[in-house]
Write a protein that holds these residues in place. Sequence first.
Motif, PDB file in Angstrom:
ATOM      1  N   LEU A   1       3.794 -10.429 -46.249  1.00 19.88           N
ATOM      2  CA  LEU A   1       2.810 -11.458 -46.284  1.00 19.88           C
ATOM      3  C   LEU A   1       2.735 -11.805 -47.727  1.00 19.88           C
ATOM      4  N   ARG A   2       2.487 -10.729 -48.650  1.00 26.56           N
ATOM      5  CA  ARG A   2       2.299 -11.327 -50.182  1.00 26.56           C
ATOM      6  C   ARG A   2       3.335 -11.790 -50.539  1.00 26.56           C
ATOM      7  N   THR A   3       4.706 -11.814 -50.511  1.00 28.70           N
ATOM      8  CA  THR A   3       5.822 -12.145 -50.618  1.00 28.70           C
ATOM      9  C   THR A   3       5.680 -13.797 -50.255  1.00 28.70           C
ATOM     10  N   ARG A   4       5.532 -14.062 -49.117  1.00 28.46           N
ATOM     11  CA  ARG A   4       5.401 -15.381 -48.587  1.00 28.46           C
ATOM     12  C   ARG A   4       4.462 -16.151 -49.183  1.00 28.46           C
ATOM     13  N   ARG A   5       3.070 -15.661 -49.374  1.00 26.92           N
ATOM     14  CA  ARG A   5       2.184 -16.305 -50.272  1.00 26.92           C
ATOM     15  C   ARG A   5       2.643 -16.729 -51.637  1.00 26.92           C
ATOM     16  N   ARG A   6       3.313 -15.900 -52.124  1.00 26.74           N
ATOM     17  CA  ARG A   6       3.797 -16.177 -53.751  1.00 26.74           C
ATOM     18  C   ARG A   6       4.873 -17.264 -53.483  1.00 26.74           C
ATOM     19  N   ARG A   7       5.670 -17.203 -52.680  1.00 21.33           N
ATOM     20  CA  ARG A   7       6.617 -18.182 -52.614  1.00 21.33           C
ATOM     21  C   ARG A   7       6.078 -19.493 -52.276  1.00 21.33           C
ATOM     22  N   ARG A   8       4.923 -19.396 -51.459  1.00 23.71           N
ATOM     23  CA  ARG A   8       4.349 -20.811 -51.111  1.00 23.71           C
ATOM     24  C   ARG A   8       3.469 -21.470 -52.271  1.00 23.71           C
ATOM     25  N   ARG A   9       3.176 -20.432 -53.188  1.00 21.40           N
ATOM     26  CA  ARG A   9       2.325 -21.012 -54.220  1.00 21.40           C
ATOM     27  C   ARG A   9       3.255 -21.882 -55.224  1.00 21.40           C
ATOM     28  N   LEU A  10       4.577 -21.035 -55.542  1.00 22.95           N
ATOM     29  CA  LEU A  10       5.559 -21.341 -56.210  1.00 22.95           C
ATOM     30  C   LEU A  10       5.990 -22.765 -55.868  1.00 22.95           C
ATOM     31  N   ILE A  11       6.110 -23.037 -54.521  1.00 16.98           N
ATOM     32  CA  ILE A  11       6.512 -24.289 -53.989  1.00 16.98           C
ATOM     33  C   ILE A  11       5.584 -25.409 -54.253  1.00 16.98           C
ATOM     34  N   VAL A  12       4.178 -24.992 -54.004  1.00 13.93           N
ATOM     35  CA  VAL A  12       3.063 -26.032 -54.306  1.00 13.93           C
ATOM     36  C   VAL A  12       3.147 -26.445 -55.631  1.00 13.93           C
ATOM     37  N   LEU A  13       3.204 -25.430 -56.580  1.00 10.11           N
ATOM     38  CA  LEU A  13       3.277 -25.389 -58.192  1.00 10.11           C
ATOM     39  C   LEU A  13       4.385 -26.621 -58.324  1.00 10.11           C
ATOM     40  N   GLY A  14       5.444 -26.426 -57.802  1.00  9.36           N
ATOM     41  CA  GLY A  14       6.669 -27.305 -58.112  1.00  9.36           C
ATOM     42  C   GLY A  14       6.246 -28.673 -57.617  1.00  9.36           C
ATOM     43  N   VAL A  15       5.802 -28.539 -56.533  1.00  6.78           N
ATOM     44  CA  VAL A  15       5.488 -30.084 -55.966  1.00  6.78           C
ATOM     45  C   VAL A  15       4.526 -30.766 -56.873  1.00  6.78           C
ATOM     46  N   VAL A  16       3.395 -30.281 -57.281  1.00  8.18           N
ATOM     47  CA  VAL A  16       2.223 -30.632 -58.293  1.00  8.18           C
ATOM     48  C   VAL A  16       2.869 -31.107 -59.375  1.00  8.18           C
ATOM     49  N   LEU A  17       4.036 -30.324 -60.217  1.00  8.87           N
ATOM     50  CA  LEU A  17       4.616 -30.487 -61.429  1.00  8.87           C
ATOM     51  C   LEU A  17       5.270 -31.757 -61.397  1.00  8.87           C
ATOM     52  N   ILE A  18       6.263 -31.845 -60.232  1.00 10.96           N
ATOM     53  CA  ILE A  18       6.990 -33.042 -60.078  1.00 10.96           C
ATOM     54  C   ILE A  18       6.390 -34.289 -59.677  1.00 10.96           C
ATOM     55  N   SER A  19       4.954 -34.351 -58.924  1.00 11.36           N
ATOM     56  CA  SER A  19       4.428 -35.417 -58.544  1.00 11.36           C
ATOM     57  C   SER A  19       3.561 -36.002 -59.861  1.00 11.36           C
ATOM     58  N   THR A  20       3.038 -34.827 -60.991  1.00 13.61           N
ATOM     59  CA  THR A  20       2.620 -34.993 -61.961  1.00 13.61           C
ATOM     60  C   THR A  20       3.595 -36.181 -62.943  1.00 13.61           C
ATOM     61  N   GLY A  21       4.860 -35.247 -62.868  1.00 15.16           N
ATOM     62  CA  GLY A  21       5.744 -35.827 -63.748  1.00 15.16           C
ATOM     63  C   GLY A  21       6.213 -37.387 -63.376  1.00 15.16           C
ATOM     64  N   VAL A  22       6.160 -37.612 -62.074  1.00 15.43           N
ATOM     65  CA  VAL A  22       6.381 -38.931 -61.556  1.00 15.43           C
ATOM     66  C   VAL A  22       5.278 -39.995 -61.893  1.00 15.43           C
ATOM     67  N   VAL A  23       4.255 -39.309 -61.924  1.00 14.46           N
ATOM     68  CA  VAL A  23       2.892 -40.294 -61.994  1.00 14.46           C
ATOM     69  C   VAL A  23       2.866 -40.589 -63.741  1.00 14.46           C
ATOM     70  N   LEU A  24       3.186 -39.619 -64.374  1.00 15.21           N
ATOM     71  CA  LEU A  24       3.210 -39.801 -65.884  1.00 15.21           C
ATOM     72  C   LEU A  24       4.236 -40.812 -66.415  1.00 15.21           C
ATOM     73  N   ALA A  25       5.649 -40.848 -65.472  1.00 17.45           N
ATOM     74  CA  ALA A  25       6.399 -41.559 -65.904  1.00 17.45           C
ATOM     75  C   ALA A  25       6.299 -42.770 -65.431  1.00 17.45           C
ATOM     76  N   GLY A  26       5.595 -42.920 -64.235  1.00 16.67           N
ATOM     77  CA  GLY A  26       4.994 -44.325 -63.890  1.00 16.67           C
ATOM     78  C   GLY A  26       4.191 -45.099 -64.826  1.00 16.67           C
TER      79      GLY A  26
END
Length: 268
Positions: free
Chosen positions: A11-36
């Motif tokens: 369960l801890r491993t899945r939560r860590r993986r989920r946080r990494l996915i969310v963080l990646g999505v946030v970073l990508i979204s932020t990059g897209v917004v800044l580029a825009g």
Amino acid sequence: MARIELPQSRLRTRRRRRRLIVLGVVLISTGVVLAGIVALTHAPFLEINSIEIAGTKSVASSSVRDVVQSALAGSYLYVLPHDNIFIYPNKAIAATLLKKFPEFKSADVYAVDFHTIAVDVAEREPMALWCSGGGDCNFMDEDGVVYATAPQGSGQVFVTYQGTSTGVGLPKQFLTPEEFRSLAALVTALSAGEPAGPVRMVVVDQANDVRAYFQNDFLLIFALASAGGDVFERFNLALKADPFKNHKLSDFEYLDLRWGDKLYYKLK
């Protein structure tokens, strides 16, 4: 040796993986917004391509335009352009204009529309001359700000002032604005009383004693701290005193008003 992964560890491993996915999505979204946003700042429909200039008299409008265009040519951190109507450096442009052109008393820079900015300046009006010991003279405005080189012969039109000023280069300050306004008003009043021989030069020494030289070679001496109605009143009272009743002002070499109710004078 056998290894068993407990349910809690999975369960801890899945939560860590989920946080990494969310963080990646946030970073990508932020990059897209800044580029825009960066792309939007470069959009042609937000680019400043027109400059309206008003209020210039002695300074050429083309010189002002050159300064503004130079400021608009740069960028912030090599990314965001200065010529974007929403982020152009209006305050920096105004400060640069005041520094480069001492003739300007104020400068206001503002947007007119998505492509145009306006530059409204107010130039200083010459009220007197400030001259150095070497004979070089500059125009001075109503607040005692020394701001521009005066051509030869200007002393025939303006009263000349001499004394210590603050500042290096132009503009510089002669006395404080309050002191100069009071002194200039007194000089105007003294000249109005002697239309045939008005004040031509005023010298303020390091002790803040003032020497006002009239065109008829009469010298009036008083303290800067007393400049104003007090000096003007005592000067008029002195002219009614016995020594002055039977003589013209031009008959005297000087009148010294620095000593309260006592008058010191000398006939030529």
